[in-house]
Motif scaffolding. Sequence first.
Motif, PDB file in Angstrom:
ATOM      1  N   SER A 188       0.835  -1.207   0.000  1.00  0.00           N
ATOM      2  CA  SER A 188       0.000   0.000   0.000  1.00  0.00           C
ATOM      3  C   SER A 188       0.871   1.258   0.000  1.00  0.00           C
ATOM      4  N   LYS A 239      -5.153   2.440   2.688  1.00  0.00           N
ATOM      5  CA  LYS A 239      -4.876   2.457   4.122  1.00  0.00           C
ATOM      6  C   LYS A 239      -3.535   1.768   4.366  1.00  0.00           C
ATOM      7  N   THR A 279      -5.073  -4.574   3.720  1.00  0.00           N
ATOM      8  CA  THR A 279      -5.749  -4.484   2.422  1.00  0.00           C
ATOM      9  C   THR A 279      -6.513  -5.771   2.162  1.00  0.00           C
TER      10      THR A 279
END
Length: 300
Positions: free
Chosen positions: A93, A105, A113
């Motif tokens: 991410s 996030k 995720t």
Amino acid sequence: MASTNQSPQYQKAEAKFLAAQTDEERLMYLEEMIRECPKHKSSEKMLAQLKTRYKKLKGKLEKSKKSRKGKKLGIKKADMQAVIIGKTNSGKSSLLKILTNAEPKISEIRLTTTKPIIGMMNYASTQIQIIENPAIESDYYDKGLTNTADTILILINSLEEIEEIYKFLDKANGKKIIIFNNKNNFDKRKISATLQSKKYDFVFIDIKNQEGIEELKEKIFQSFGKIRVFTKEPKKEKSPKPIIMNPDSTVYDVAEKVLKGFSKNVKETKIWGPSSKFPGQKVGLNHKLKDLDIVEFKTK
Ligand SMILES: Nc1nc2c(ncn2[C@@H]2O[C@H](COP(=O)(O)OP(=O)(O)OP(=O)(O)O)[C@@H](O)[C@H]2O)c(=O)[nH]1
Ligand SMILES: [Mg+2]
């Protein structure tokens, strides 16, 4: 479900059931209520009711799970698509965020995720779709996505992870790039030497210090093997955005694309850039183009 005359344990389970926010939780507390419900004659009817309710809820949950699994995510594949894969917490991410406009996030909590996240990377006046696939060791990992991607970005924090991740790639046809994210401050020289000796296509990065990111972007773009061609009209500036073509494309291919099938209207073509002998060279329709050429069409 009157809970009078029930044990305190039962009443507790019932209270939790009533306060539950999701069906998963409800199912869990129903199970607890069944367990705590007295098993004598006077509660028979109530127990039966609880069990029916449990079965119904369980059926409902299983159905929605199935339909979620079978449903395509509806990711529209762009001309150039790369997918980031790796173990949980490897920094997928974080990488997606640094490369694209996506706002995933990021957290040290494992398996943050839980579904593929799509971002767009602007590079060299082109748009490249980059998708974070949930961690390979989780149920959320989407095999199909990896198998159909043009380029697979294998994100690792240690060399041992390579073998582990390659097990997931037996049906993947895309180009593979290994990205070593140096979370644990290994010796860059040693790691690079090993990867080089094994002939991997790799980039060494440090997301926290933004090291290696430009090199990575260039490598991602190059991995698609596409060429960028700018077009222009006589006496005008070249187009701000190039069109993306396959290598070995000809003037004819570009003309068909920009003139939407009306290449027969081209009266004269001039080119500038890497494939030209000199700026403004006149060429025929079967002239082969190179990356960063500029093509001018004079039409009838
Ligand atoms: N020190 C350091 N920390 C990093 C680096 N890259 C990521 N992290 C941290 O590692 C943790 C996990 O990062 P994520 O980007 O959420 O990892 P992920 O691979 O997407 O993880 P999941 O989606 O949960 O599977 C976060 O706390 C990040 O801040 C790095 O280069 N250096
Ligand atoms: Mg993540």
